[in-house]
Scaffold this motif. Structure first.
Motif: not given
Length: 115
Positions: A1-19
């Motif tokens: 039942q172990v589950q790890l679900v990532e989110s928050g990725g995407g396309l960003v310009q250099p110098g930008g931020s993502l979480r």
């Protein structure tokens, strides 16, 4: 039942931020070391950041000063705040949970840094 679900990725310009977020279930989250890895095409999977159950952190030299790993045990979630992103940060980012030598992986989330 172990589950790890990532989110928050995407396309960003250099110098930008993502979480990035990784929501865990089926594990004793609070006692696990949590890690973020990344893998770019043609390259080996690389440890980006880790955080112990006590909150101690470590980072790859390539991301020190730009990325911050944190965890919220009440939400069973680990985060990776990525600032000042560079094209070389482009990769699939994977969440990893480890207890002793037992590890679990998420499905990965794509981060693309491009103008």
């Amino acid at each position: 039942q172990v589950q790890l679900v990532e989110s928050g990725g995407g396309l960003v310009q250099p110098g930008g931020s993502l979480r990035l977020s990784c929501a865990a279930s089926g594990i004793a989250f609070s006692i696990c070391q949590m890690n973020w890895y990344r893998q770019a095409p043609g390259q080996q999977r690389e440890l980006v950041a880790g955080i112990t159950s006590a909150g101690s952190t470590n980072y790859a030299d390539s991301v020190k000063g730009r990325f911050t790993i944190s965890r919220d045990n009440a939400k069973n979630t680990v985060y990776l705040q990525m600032n000042s992103l560079k094209p070389e940060d482009t990769a699939v980012y994977y969440c990893n949970a480890r207890w002793n030598f037992v590890g679990y992986w998420g499905q990965g989330t794509q981060v693309t840094v491009s103008s």
